[in-house]
Design a protein around this motif. Sequence first.
Motif, PDB file in Angstrom:
ATOM      1  N   ILE A  47       0.836  -1.204   0.000  1.00 14.26           N
ATOM      2  CA  ILE A  47       0.000   0.000   0.000  1.00 14.26           C
ATOM      3  C   ILE A  47       0.875   1.260   0.000  1.00 14.26           C
ATOM      4  N   PRO A  48       0.698   2.161  -0.968  1.00 13.79           N
ATOM      5  CA  PRO A  48       1.375   3.455  -0.917  1.00 13.79           C
ATOM      6  C   PRO A  48       0.889   4.257   0.288  1.00 13.79           C
ATOM      7  N   GLU A  49       1.751   5.095   0.867  1.00  9.52           N
ATOM      8  CA  GLU A  49       1.402   5.794   2.100  1.00  9.52           C
ATOM      9  C   GLU A  49       0.142   6.646   1.966  1.00  9.52           C
ATOM     10  N   SER A  50      -0.106   7.198   0.788  1.00  6.20           N
ATOM     11  CA  SER A  50      -1.286   8.048   0.615  1.00  6.20           C
ATOM     12  C   SER A  50      -2.583   7.240   0.639  1.00  6.20           C
ATOM     13  N   TYR A  51      -2.492   5.914   0.501  1.00  8.19           N
ATOM     14  CA  TYR A  51      -3.678   5.061   0.497  1.00  8.19           C
ATOM     15  C   TYR A  51      -3.884   4.335   1.828  1.00  8.19           C
ATOM     16  N   VAL A  52      -2.937   4.490   2.757  1.00  8.86           N
ATOM     17  CA  VAL A  52      -2.962   3.693   3.987  1.00  8.86           C
ATOM     18  C   VAL A  52      -4.243   3.910   4.784  1.00  8.86           C
ATOM     19  N   GLU A  53      -4.647   5.163   4.964  1.00  9.99           N
ATOM     20  CA  GLU A  53      -5.845   5.445   5.760  1.00  9.99           C
ATOM     21  C   GLU A  53      -7.085   4.798   5.145  1.00  9.99           C
ATOM     22  N   MET A  54      -7.206   4.903   3.822  1.00 14.88           N
ATOM     23  CA  MET A  54      -8.357   4.314   3.134  1.00 14.88           C
ATOM     24  C   MET A  54      -8.374   2.793   3.306  1.00 14.88           C
ATOM     25  N   PHE A  55      -7.215   2.165   3.150  1.00 15.36           N
ATOM     26  CA  PHE A  55      -7.151   0.711   3.270  1.00 15.36           C
ATOM     27  C   PHE A  55      -7.351   0.262   4.709  1.00 15.36           C
ATOM     28  N   ASN A  56      -6.875   1.048   5.667  1.00 12.73           N
ATOM     29  CA  ASN A  56      -7.091   0.699   7.072  1.00 12.73           C
ATOM     30  C   ASN A  56      -8.580   0.646   7.395  1.00 12.73           C
ATOM     31  N   GLU A  57      -9.340   1.575   6.839  1.00 14.01           N
ATOM     32  CA  GLU A  57     -10.787   1.579   7.054  1.00 14.01           C
ATOM     33  C   GLU A  57     -11.416   0.320   6.463  1.00 14.01           C
ATOM     34  N   ARG A  58     -10.963  -0.059   5.275  1.00 15.49           N
ATOM     35  CA  ARG A  58     -11.498  -1.277   4.638  1.00 15.49           C
ATOM     36  C   ARG A  58     -11.121  -2.528   5.428  1.00 15.49           C
ATOM     37  N   ILE A  59      -9.880  -2.553   5.889  1.00 18.59           N
ATOM     38  CA  ILE A  59      -9.399  -3.702   6.662  1.00 18.59           C
ATOM     39  C   ILE A  59     -10.214  -3.868   7.937  1.00 18.59           C
ATOM     40  N   ASN A  60     -10.427  -2.760   8.638  1.00 17.39           N
ATOM     41  CA  ASN A  60     -11.178  -2.814   9.895  1.00 17.39           C
ATOM     42  C   ASN A  60     -12.637  -3.186   9.670  1.00 17.39           C
ATOM     43  N   SER A  61     -13.222  -2.648   8.607  1.00 13.22           N
ATOM     44  CA  SER A  61     -14.638  -2.926   8.339  1.00 13.22           C
ATOM     45  C   SER A  61     -14.863  -4.379   7.958  1.00 13.22           C
ATOM     46  N   ARG A  62     -13.818  -5.046   7.489  1.00 13.83           N
ATOM     47  CA  ARG A  62     -13.947  -6.435   7.066  1.00 13.83           C
ATOM     48  C   ARG A  62     -13.446  -7.416   8.128  1.00 13.83           C
ATOM     49  N   LYS A  63     -13.242  -6.895   9.334  1.00 16.47           N
ATOM     50  CA  LYS A  63     -12.843  -7.726  10.482  1.00 16.47           C
ATOM     51  C   LYS A  63     -11.549  -8.477  10.218  1.00 16.47           C
ATOM     52  N   LEU A  64     -10.571  -7.732   9.672  1.00 23.78           N
ATOM     53  CA  LEU A  64      -9.255  -8.290   9.438  1.00 23.78           C
ATOM     54  C   LEU A  64      -8.263  -7.696  10.429  1.00 23.78           C
ATOM     55  N   ILE A  65      -7.285  -8.478  10.824  1.00 24.30           N
ATOM     56  CA  ILE A  65      -6.189  -8.001  11.667  1.00 24.30           C
ATOM     57  C   ILE A  65      -5.016  -7.673  10.755  1.00 24.30           C
ATOM     58  N   SER A  66      -4.332  -6.564  11.019  1.00 22.16           N
ATOM     59  CA  SER A  66      -3.212  -6.161  10.171  1.00 22.16           C
ATOM     60  C   SER A  66      -1.979  -5.849  11.008  1.00 22.16           C
ATOM     61  N   GLN A  67      -0.810  -6.109  10.427  1.00 17.86           N
ATOM     62  CA  GLN A  67       0.468  -5.763  11.027  1.00 17.86           C
ATOM     63  C   GLN A  67       1.395  -5.266   9.926  1.00 17.86           C
ATOM     64  N   THR A  68       2.112  -4.175  10.196  1.00 22.44           N
ATOM     65  CA  THR A  68       3.050  -3.650   9.212  1.00 22.44           C
ATOM     66  C   THR A  68       4.270  -4.562   9.132  1.00 22.44           C
ATOM     67  N   LEU A  69       4.551  -5.037   7.942  1.00 25.50           N
ATOM     68  CA  LEU A  69       5.661  -5.951   7.716  1.00 25.50           C
ATOM     69  C   LEU A  69       6.946  -5.196   7.389  1.00 25.50           C
ATOM     70  N   CYS A  70       6.841  -4.187   6.517  1.00 29.13           N
ATOM     71  CA  CYS A  70       8.030  -3.486   6.044  1.00 29.13           C
ATOM     72  C   CYS A  70       7.611  -2.129   5.481  1.00 29.13           C
ATOM     73  N   GLU A  71       8.462  -1.110   5.682  1.00 31.27           N
ATOM     74  CA  GLU A  71       8.249   0.218   5.099  1.00 31.27           C
ATOM     75  C   GLU A  71       9.473   0.584   4.279  1.00 31.27           C
ATOM     76  N   TYR A  72       9.265   1.157   3.108  1.00 36.28           N
ATOM     77  CA  TYR A  72      10.404   1.442   2.234  1.00 36.28           C
ATOM     78  C   TYR A  72      10.011   2.409   1.119  1.00 36.28           C
ATOM     79  N   ARG A  73      11.019   3.013   0.529  1.00 35.46           N
ATOM     80  CA  ARG A  73      10.878   3.740  -0.730  1.00 35.46           C
ATOM     81  C   ARG A  73      11.425   2.849  -1.839  1.00 35.46           C
TER      82      ARG A  73
END
Length: 316
Positions: A148-174
């Motif tokens: 997920i690009p950083e500008s999309y993170v908030e949008m995807f977090n909302e989708r992840i939470n609404s779908r009852k998924l657990i998430s963990q950040t694996l890696c951050e990079y450019r």
Amino acid sequence: MKIQQLEYVIAIAQEGSITHAAKKLFQAQPNISIALKELETELGIQIFSRTSNGMVLTPEGEKFLSKATSIVNDIHSLERDYLTRNCSDISMNIGVCRSGYVTSIMGEFISKYAEECDRMDIHLVETDTISVMNDTCTGKFDVGVMRIPESYVEMFNERINSRKLISQTLCEYRLGVCIPATHPLAKYDDIPYEELRQYPEIYNGTSDPEMMRRAMLSMDYDDSQAIKRIYVYDRGSQISLLTTVKDSFMWIPPIQNKFLESSGLIIKKCSLAKHLNKDIIIYRKSSENNALVTECVESLMACSKKVQNQFDNNGL
């Protein structure tokens, strides 16, 4: 009512059409159409409205989809729990965004069970981020890795939470620029963006080039600069082309040094790449007590730290 009918409804809702759902599920379109009609007749409701823009959920359909998704998730979770209840019989489905380091880590995780288990049935699927999220939600995948690009993170977090998924950040990079060690631009520690224009770019052909480049690299990205682009739909072919197409390059996420060295490739920094990208592990809340899922996630997290450090040390 059959579980297969519920899976058809979920796929149609995700894909927006019966045709696309049929392709995703590897089913004949008429079979899905008939199954949907029979289900609507049985329930006495209309689940979808047929419009010029595709299949759109009705208000009743929205409620039905929510319940159907929950039922399908529970059934797949139950299957996973019993299929993985001991090491002599392992079954698991894993979906990952196209990434060399993620599939390599999964290979190490899987190899352990290949030696210890009497029977193993593991599916490792490389696909796009949206499919990883949707198919993990419906239970097709037990564990997923999204990019997920950083500008999309908030949008995807909302989708992840609404779908009852657990998430963990694996890696951050450019993203870095991957080139052969003999490339004319290998002399730069920080490759000037304008210098890339004259060389062939190997590009993942599944995404809109300009939109994704702006999201993953920088809003300053200019698609008109890319005059030599080779679209490839298989990650293995991308690496092969980098080593055979003279002076080609590719924007890439982390990759282990051992794979670069064996292919004669190097990664260079390019200051155009300003945006962070996140690789995120996801799995269903109903699977958080599944021992195999937990071990898979822990293996990913432990090994990714080495890759993160390597990328950081390269100034990326």
